[in-house]
Design a protein around this motif. Structure first.
Motif, PDB file in Angstrom:
ATOM      1  N   ASN A   1       0.823  -1.222   0.000  1.00  0.00           N
ATOM      2  CA  ASN A   1       0.000   0.000   0.000  1.00  0.00           C
ATOM      3  C   ASN A   1       0.853   1.266   0.000  1.00  0.00           C
ATOM      4  OD1 ASN A   1      -2.492  -1.446   0.111  1.00  0.00           O
ATOM      5  ND2 ASN A   1      -2.170  -1.761   2.313  1.00  0.00           N
TER       6      ASN A   1
ATOM      7  N   PRO B   1       0.540   5.073  -3.355  1.00  0.00           N
ATOM      8  CA  PRO B   1       0.134   6.492  -3.277  1.00  0.00           C
ATOM      9  C   PRO B   1       1.279   7.452  -3.010  1.00  0.00           C
ATOM     10  CG  PRO B   1      -1.465   5.114  -2.130  1.00  0.00           C
ATOM     11  CD  PRO B   1      -0.312   4.219  -2.487  1.00  0.00           C
TER      12      PRO B   1
ATOM     13  N   MET C   1      -2.471  11.453  -4.060  1.00  0.00           N
ATOM     14  CA  MET C   1      -2.339  10.270  -3.200  1.00  0.00           C
ATOM     15  C   MET C   1      -3.696   9.628  -2.936  1.00  0.00           C
ATOM     16  SD  MET C   1       0.517  11.655  -0.456  1.00  0.00           S
ATOM     17  CE  MET C   1       0.489  10.123   0.481  1.00  0.00           C
TER      18      MET C   1
ATOM     19  N   ALA D   1      -4.729   5.861  -3.991  1.00  0.00           N
ATOM     20  CA  ALA D   1      -5.192   4.939  -2.949  1.00  0.00           C
ATOM     21  C   ALA D   1      -6.566   4.370  -3.295  1.00  0.00           C
ATOM     22  CB  ALA D   1      -5.235   5.662  -1.607  1.00  0.00           C
ATOM     23  N   THR D   2      -7.424   5.189  -3.886  1.00  0.00           N
ATOM     24  CA  THR D   2      -8.752   4.704  -4.275  1.00  0.00           C
ATOM     25  C   THR D   2      -8.647   3.648  -5.364  1.00  0.00           C
ATOM     26  OG1 THR D   2      -9.696   6.868  -3.736  1.00  0.00           O
ATOM     27  CG2 THR D   2     -11.018   5.407  -5.128  1.00  0.00           C
TER      28      THR D   2
ATOM     29  N   VAL E   1      -6.105   1.703  -5.891  1.00  0.00           N
ATOM     30  CA  VAL E   1      -5.549   0.503  -5.264  1.00  0.00           C
ATOM     31  C   VAL E   1      -6.635  -0.258  -4.521  1.00  0.00           C
ATOM     32  CG1 VAL E   1      -3.963  -0.323  -3.483  1.00  0.00           C
ATOM     33  CG2 VAL E   1      -3.214   1.448  -5.089  1.00  0.00           C
ATOM     34  N   ALA E   2      -7.482   0.467  -3.799  1.00  0.00           N
ATOM     35  CA  ALA E   2      -8.550  -0.175  -3.036  1.00  0.00           C
ATOM     36  C   ALA E   2      -9.547  -0.890  -3.945  1.00  0.00           C
ATOM     37  CB  ALA E   2      -9.266   0.850  -2.173  1.00  0.00           C
TER      38      ALA E   2
ATOM     39  N   SER F   1     -11.921   7.261  -8.071  1.00  0.00           N
ATOM     40  CA  SER F   1     -10.592   7.837  -7.838  1.00  0.00           C
ATOM     41  C   SER F   1     -10.543   9.297  -8.272  1.00  0.00           C
ATOM     42  CB  SER F   1      -9.533   7.031  -8.594  1.00  0.00           C
ATOM     43  OG  SER F   1      -9.586   7.271  -9.984  1.00  0.00           O
TER      44      SER F   1
END
Length: 670
Positions: A211, A214, A317, A321-322, A324-325, A357
């Motif tokens: 993780n 980001p 970032m 991160a969104t 990736v989620a 995102s």
């Protein structure tokens, strides 16, 4: 106009990175249509694409029947026609796209010749055959290498080939050398690039698994604002993302730089909480950035208030991160970075995550920027021109267009017929800036002046005026040293555009509008009634600032202007040099100082010993105050006189005010 006048290499490292990034992007951008075609074919027709999704949702009956059946087109052996390895998708990414890049790179290096492109493509083919991953990085190496080495070889026997053997030598030399490079690419470049791609893929996987992906926004977002976006996107992320997309069907790397969310959030914050020109221009900038995909439009807003870099970093970032989620990404590059292009490149399974995102990135950036803007105690009005003022304050001196002039005197004093708006890639920001400037130039009556946009790398030293962002002006000046250079910090509504129009009025005194004004002036006795004997001084001395002050005070004494206009004359000189050539300078006020003019008038000050005017010798200083369009007639008459060396000689020899009046049009006291 904010520029840099010295040649200090204070940004040489960044300029080198920009040039390298531009070199890489110039191989990719001309072929971006092929990338889009591949992405559309992939998104529509593979087994997990939109066409198959329609078929699964609606069945193969009714109005959707034919469209849905497209997703089941098959090769003779029964394999899907559009699938990666057996149909169109695989060969396009394996062969077509790298070969196009290699051809473009070879042709670009070898003086834009087909010969360089062909050798570059042959060399690239060797790298393609020597690896099992798409050879985009290999093409960016072998293509330019092929063009450059062929250029060097051709130089060895240039003008030494016997007549009649040119075609034979050229064809065989290209074939033999191209074949050799293909072997080199197969043995060396292919395996090397494959190893590099594997390492890069492992790094990305490492960041994703922990993780940490980001955190890349900490480097990407500031680099974008410094106009390194092309170096990052086309030079690094697009090749790596394309390789990952072939394996996984999509790649998050395509959205690390191209996500329009952070820029949208920043501009929304300015539209709500900004002040001055920044607030009024932000809504239009939103359309250009979010729908048009031109991210460069928001860079000046960050440069004007550097602390806002925190907002775009956090927004970037949050967007990464969104993704990736959600496990989302794009099938192909989104170019330009428009929300339309982003959605078009999104596979069905990632559409929700990609949209989220963008929304999350915009929201986070908006909130952070809003707080920073609301708590800003700096005292400025948030105007974009503050960026220019801050730059000049850091530098410790004012600068002007004349300080950016290089080469011959003709380039710095002659009429302006061609204007080029230049940016890094020659597409987004420069096209928009050229459109705005072209409208202003044509609206001012200069229909014969051309305004076009180009990439800095494509500039040639045959233009009169080059407009570029202040962070790119040094590079543009290296390509066109004989042109006048104007730096801007706001592509949409820069006040510099109005000053460029004013510069055209000063320089293009032989144009149609000025010619008509001159004809009218001739019929009415030239500039009769505009110059009083009391406004003529023949034995002055001093420096440039003193000369401007004296010319202005004479206008005040004549009752033509008030003292605010004199201050505006000094301001004008810091923006646009009023040196005209032939020993003449014509200081006058800015457009904003028009209310300070009571009537049209001129003053005449002669400096027998001369005045240093930014490195130019000036002996005649003519102060001008033009109410309405009266200054056009003034400029036309003055230009007519000072283009005649015999008339200039008469002014140098003048002993009385009447001698001056006789030369400038038998003018009578006002």
């Amino acid at each position: 106009m904010a520029t840099t006048t010295d040649g200090a290499p204070r940004t040489s490292a960044r300029l080198r990175v920009q040039r390298f990034g531009t070199f890489l992007s110039n191989m990719v951008l001309p072929n971006i249509g092929a990338f889009i075609a591949w992405g559309l074919i992939t998104a529509l027709f593979i087994q997990t694409g939109w066409i198959k999704l329609i078929g699964d949702a609606f069945g193969y009956e009714g109005s959707y029947g034919f469209v849905a059946q497209l997703g089941n087109w098959s090769n003779p052996d029964g394999t899907p026609m559009f699938e990666n390895n057996t149909g169109i998708v695989g060969p396009m990414i394996t062969y077509l796209l790298p070969l196009l890049i290699g051809y473009t790179g070879g042709r670009m290096v070898y003086r834009d010749t087909i010969r360089g492109g062909v050798v570059g493509a042959i060399a690239t083919m060797g790298a393609i055959a020597g690896a099992s991953v798409p050879m985009f990085l290999g093409a960016m190496v072998m293509g330019p290498l092929g063009g450059w080495s062929m250029k060097k070889l051709d130089a060895l026997w240039a003008h030494k080939i016997r007549p009649g053997f040119e075609m034979l030598v050229n064809n065989f030399s290209a074939g033999i050398w191209g074949g050799f490079l293909a072997v080199v690419g197969f043995v060396v470049a292919g395996p090397f690039v494959q190893g590099f791609s594997n390492i890069a893929s492992n790094v990305v996987d490492f960041l994703v698994e922990r993780n940490l992906l980001p955190l890349t926004s900490i480097f990407i977002e500031p680099a974008k604002v410094l106009f390194l976006n092309n170096a990052i996107n086309q030079g690094i992320l697009t090749p790596l993302g394309t390789t990952q997309s072939q394996i996984d069907g999509q790649s998050i790397l395509f959205l690390l730089e191209a996500n329009p969310g952070p820029g949208l959030g920043l501009l929304l914050a300015f539209a709500v909480f900004g002040r001055g020109a920044a607030k009024s221009s932000a809504p239009g900038a939103i359309l250009i950035q979010f729908i048009g995909g031109i991210h460069e439009i928001y860079f000046p807003y960050v440069l004007a208030k550097p602390k806002l870099i925190a907002a775009v970093i956090l927004g970037g970032m949050a967007g990464v991160a969104t993704n990736v989620a959600f496990g989302s990404g794009l099938r192909s590059p989104a170019s330009p970075g428009s929300i339309i292009a982003v959605w078009a490149a999104s596979p069905p399974s990632s559409l929700l995550g990609v949209t989220a995102s963008v929304v999350v990135a915009a929201a986070v950036c908006f909130l952070v920027a809003a707080v920073l803007l609301k708590t800003d105690k700096s005292g400025d009005d948030g105007d974009l021109s503050a960026a220019t003022a801050q730059m000049e304050a850091n530098k410790g001196k004012k600068s002007s267009v004349s300080g950016m002039l290089g080469g011959s005197a003709a380039a710095s004093t002659g009429p302006i017929q061609s204007i080029v708006f230049a940016c890094d890639a020659g597409m987004g920001s420069s096209a928009m800036g050229a459109s705005v400037l072209r409208k202003k130039v044509q609206g001012a009556g200069f229909s014969d002046v051309t305004v076009v946009n180009k990439a800095i790398s494509n500039l040639t030293d045959d233009v009169d005026l080059v407009v570029s962002h202040r962070d790119l002006t040094d590079r543009a000046r290296q390509k066109t040293p004989s042109a006048a250079h104007v730096s801007v910090d706001n592509f949409m509504g820069s006040p510099r555009y109005d000053e460029i129009v004013e510069l055209l009025r000063e320089r293009n005194t032989s144009g149609a509008a000025e010619g008509a004004a001159a004809a009218e002036a001739a019929q009415t006795g030239g500039t009769a009634g505009l110059l009083a004997r009391e406004s003529i001084v023949l034995d002055a001395s001093g420096d440039r600032a003193g000369a401007i002050q004296q010319a202005g005070e004479l206008l005040v004494a004549a009752g033509a202007v008030d003292h605010d206009y004199v201050r505006a004359m000094h301001e004008r000189e810091t923006s646009v040099s009023t040196y005209m050539g032939n020993l003449l300078a014509i200081p006058h006020g800015t457009n904003e100082a028009k209310p300070s003019i009571r009537r049209s008038a001129i003053s005449f000050v002669r400096f027998p010993q001369g005045v240093d005017w930014n490195g130019n010798q000036v002996r005649f200083v003519i102060g001008i105050a033009g109410a309405g369009d009266d200054h056009l007639a003034l400029l036309s008459r003055i230009a007519e006189v000072f283009s005649d060396s015999s008339q200039v000689a008469r002014l140098e020899q003048a002993r009385t005010a009447d001698d001056v009046l006789a030369v400038l049009g038998a003018m009578q006291p006002a």
